[in-house]
Write a protein that holds these residues in place. Structure first.
Motif, PDB file in Angstrom:
ATOM      1  N   GLU A  33     -27.931 -16.316   5.687  1.00 41.03           N
ATOM      2  CA  GLU A  33     -26.772 -17.149   5.652  1.00 41.03           C
ATOM      3  C   GLU A  33     -26.462 -17.656   3.829  1.00 41.03           C
ATOM      4  O   GLU A  33     -27.318 -18.022   3.354  1.00 41.03           O
ATOM      5  N   LEU A  34     -25.292 -17.422   3.736  1.00 39.17           N
ATOM      6  CA  LEU A  34     -25.042 -17.792   2.334  1.00 39.17           C
ATOM      7  C   LEU A  34     -23.840 -18.509   2.279  1.00 39.17           C
ATOM      8  O   LEU A  34     -22.689 -18.516   3.002  1.00 39.17           O
ATOM      9  N   GLY A  35     -23.917 -19.484   1.383  1.00 39.34           N
ATOM     10  CA  GLY A  35     -22.532 -20.517   1.203  1.00 39.34           C
ATOM     11  C   GLY A  35     -21.910 -20.141   0.169  1.00 39.34           C
ATOM     12  O   GLY A  35     -21.987 -19.227  -0.846  1.00 39.34           O
ATOM     13  N   PRO A  36     -20.507 -21.047  -0.163  1.00 42.24           N
ATOM     14  CA  PRO A  36     -19.610 -20.790  -0.999  1.00 42.24           C
ATOM     15  C   PRO A  36     -20.212 -20.813  -2.656  1.00 42.24           C
ATOM     16  O   PRO A  36     -19.790 -19.971  -3.309  1.00 42.24           O
ATOM     17  N   GLU A  37     -21.344 -21.240  -2.660  1.00 43.46           N
ATOM     18  CA  GLU A  37     -22.076 -21.359  -3.987  1.00 43.46           C
ATOM     19  C   GLU A  37     -22.408 -19.974  -4.447  1.00 43.46           C
ATOM     20  O   GLU A  37     -22.689 -19.667  -5.417  1.00 43.46           O
ATOM     21  N   ILE A  38     -22.642 -19.239  -3.325  1.00 44.96           N
ATOM     22  CA  ILE A  38     -23.105 -17.823  -3.508  1.00 44.96           C
ATOM     23  C   ILE A  38     -21.914 -16.730  -3.513  1.00 44.96           C
ATOM     24  O   ILE A  38     -21.899 -15.928  -4.461  1.00 44.96           O
ATOM     25  N   THR A  39     -21.122 -17.037  -2.263  1.00 43.66           N
ATOM     26  CA  THR A  39     -20.117 -15.933  -2.178  1.00 43.66           C
ATOM     27  C   THR A  39     -18.848 -16.379  -3.191  1.00 43.66           C
ATOM     28  O   THR A  39     -18.004 -15.422  -3.225  1.00 43.66           O
ATOM     29  N   GLY A  40     -18.724 -17.469  -3.597  1.00 49.37           N
ATOM     30  CA  GLY A  40     -17.661 -17.904  -4.330  1.00 49.37           C
ATOM     31  C   GLY A  40     -16.316 -18.327  -3.654  1.00 49.37           C
ATOM     32  O   GLY A  40     -15.482 -18.868  -4.295  1.00 49.37           O
ATOM     33  N   THR A  41     -16.666 -18.177  -2.372  1.00 43.37           N
ATOM     34  CA  THR A  41     -15.183 -18.691  -1.470  1.00 43.37           C
ATOM     35  C   THR A  41     -15.790 -19.297  -0.041  1.00 43.37           C
ATOM     36  O   THR A  41     -15.439 -20.506  -0.043  1.00 43.37           O
ATOM     37  N   VAL A  42     -16.675 -18.655   0.555  1.00 41.79           N
ATOM     38  CA  VAL A  42     -16.594 -18.981   2.268  1.00 41.79           C
ATOM     39  C   VAL A  42     -18.248 -19.002   2.397  1.00 41.79           C
ATOM     40  O   VAL A  42     -18.873 -18.172   1.837  1.00 41.79           O
ATOM     41  N   ARG A  43     -18.533 -19.548   3.793  1.00 40.25           N
ATOM     42  CA  ARG A  43     -19.830 -19.124   4.296  1.00 40.25           C
ATOM     43  C   ARG A  43     -19.721 -17.766   4.974  1.00 40.25           C
ATOM     44  O   ARG A  43     -18.846 -17.323   5.807  1.00 40.25           O
ATOM     45  N   VAL A  44     -21.003 -17.194   4.917  1.00 41.53           N
ATOM     46  CA  VAL A  44     -21.091 -15.884   5.722  1.00 41.53           C
ATOM     47  C   VAL A  44     -22.394 -15.905   6.373  1.00 41.53           C
ATOM     48  O   VAL A  44     -23.404 -16.744   5.886  1.00 41.53           O
ATOM     49  N   ALA A  45     -22.460 -15.276   7.355  1.00 40.25           N
ATOM     50  CA  ALA A  45     -23.893 -14.981   7.886  1.00 40.25           C
ATOM     51  C   ALA A  45     -24.193 -13.566   8.342  1.00 40.25           C
ATOM     52  O   ALA A  45     -23.025 -13.152   9.025  1.00 40.25           O
ATOM     53  N   GLY A  46     -25.342 -13.094   8.379  1.00 38.91           N
ATOM     54  CA  GLY A  46     -25.524 -11.650   8.507  1.00 38.91           C
ATOM     55  C   GLY A  46     -26.484 -11.686   9.825  1.00 38.91           C
ATOM     56  O   GLY A  46     -27.634 -12.364   9.579  1.00 38.91           O
ATOM     57  N   PHE A  47     -26.393 -10.886  10.733  1.00 34.80           N
ATOM     58  CA  PHE A  47     -26.875 -10.868  11.933  1.00 34.80           C
ATOM     59  C   PHE A  47     -27.502  -9.418  11.906  1.00 34.80           C
ATOM     60  O   PHE A  47     -26.777  -8.444  11.548  1.00 34.80           O
ATOM     61  N   GLY A  48     -28.986  -9.256  12.506  1.00 37.45           N
ATOM     62  CA  GLY A  48     -29.243  -7.935  12.833  1.00 37.45           C
ATOM     63  C   GLY A  48     -30.829  -7.810  13.172  1.00 37.45           C
ATOM     64  O   GLY A  48     -31.120  -8.873  13.631  1.00 37.45           O
ATOM     65  N   ILE A  49     -31.360  -6.810  12.944  1.00 36.88           N
ATOM     66  CA  ILE A  49     -32.893  -6.546  13.284  1.00 36.88           C
ATOM     67  C   ILE A  49     -33.467  -6.555  11.885  1.00 36.88           C
ATOM     68  O   ILE A  49     -33.144  -5.694  11.091  1.00 36.88           O
ATOM     69  N   VAL A  50     -34.631  -7.198  11.544  1.00 37.11           N
ATOM     70  CA  VAL A  50     -35.310  -7.284  10.516  1.00 37.11           C
ATOM     71  C   VAL A  50     -35.628  -5.793  10.078  1.00 37.11           C
ATOM     72  O   VAL A  50     -36.080  -4.973  10.823  1.00 37.11           O
ATOM     73  N   PRO A  51     -35.446  -5.308   8.784  1.00 36.37           N
ATOM     74  CA  PRO A  51     -35.154  -6.631   7.580  1.00 36.37           C
ATOM     75  C   PRO A  51     -33.710  -6.497   7.102  1.00 36.37           C
ATOM     76  O   PRO A  51     -33.223  -7.376   6.268  1.00 36.37           O
ATOM     77  N   LYS A  52     -32.708  -5.774   7.927  1.00 39.82           N
ATOM     78  CA  LYS A  52     -31.320  -5.757   7.264  1.00 39.82           C
ATOM     79  C   LYS A  52     -30.225  -6.262   8.089  1.00 39.82           C
ATOM     80  O   LYS A  52     -30.202  -5.661   9.444  1.00 39.82           O
ATOM     81  N   PRO A  53     -29.514  -7.264   7.764  1.00 38.65           N
ATOM     82  CA  PRO A  53     -28.392  -7.521   8.620  1.00 38.65           C
ATOM     83  C   PRO A  53     -27.057  -6.360   8.718  1.00 38.65           C
ATOM     84  O   PRO A  53     -26.902  -5.672   7.552  1.00 38.65           O
ATOM     85  N   ASP A  54     -26.693  -6.225   9.565  1.00 35.43           N
ATOM     86  CA  ASP A  54     -25.718  -5.149   9.811  1.00 35.43           C
ATOM     87  C   ASP A  54     -24.394  -5.718  10.556  1.00 35.43           C
ATOM     88  O   ASP A  54     -23.458  -5.035  10.643  1.00 35.43           O
ATOM     89  N   PHE A  55     -24.345  -7.056  11.245  1.00 34.84           N
ATOM     90  CA  PHE A  55     -23.154  -7.505  11.580  1.00 34.84           C
ATOM     91  C   PHE A  55     -22.963  -8.765  10.982  1.00 34.84           C
ATOM     92  O   PHE A  55     -23.805  -9.760  11.022  1.00 34.84           O
TER      93      PHE A  55
END
Length: 131
Positions: A33-55
């Motif tokens: 999960e990344l907030g606007p302080e990282i993305t520059g705009t909005v919150r994002v969340a990545g879902f998937g199976i370890v180790p990589k989010p793909d949704f």
């Protein structure tokens, strides 16, 4: 080959909670999960199976709607996972868009279930294996 997909959501906390519950039966978890302080705009969340989010889900920018709903199909390993996804998604507040079952018009072993997420996106779990 698809590496990842993202959709826009209007209520980020509600959608994050929905996907945490709906995707758990198919082995997906929120991995990032990344907030606007990282993305520059909005919150994002990545879902998937370890180790990589793909949704990924991304918060709609202030005043913007997500636009046209999309369809995302997630391939799973068993028909039991399709059923568990469907039940978890409904319990998490999703709406039925096609109960688990064979869709022979695609092919004889196509076993899928469809739910609408809080923004009306059509999310499917599908198993292509016989029985």
């Amino acid at each position: 080959m698809i590496d990842h997909i993202g959709i826009i959501v209007t209520d980020f906390p509600n959608s994050r909670a929905f996907y945490e519950k709906a995707l758990a039966p198919i082995g997906y978890a929120m991995l990032m999960e990344l907030g606007p302080e990282i993305t520059g705009t909005v919150r994002v969340a990545g879902f998937g199976i370890v180790p990589k989010p793909d949704f990924w889900i991304s918060e709609a920018k202030s005043g913007n709607s997500p636009g046209n709903p999309v369809h995302v199909a997630l391939r799973v390993e068993s028909r039991a996972q399709v059923i568990a996804f469907y039940e978890a998604a409904l319990a998490a507040g999703g709406r039925d868009n096609g109960a688990p079952g064979i869709r022979a018009h695609y092919h004889p072993n196509y076993f899928g279930a469809f739910v609408l997420d809080p923004d009306g996106h059509n999310i499917e779990a599908v198993c292509h294996d016989p029985v």
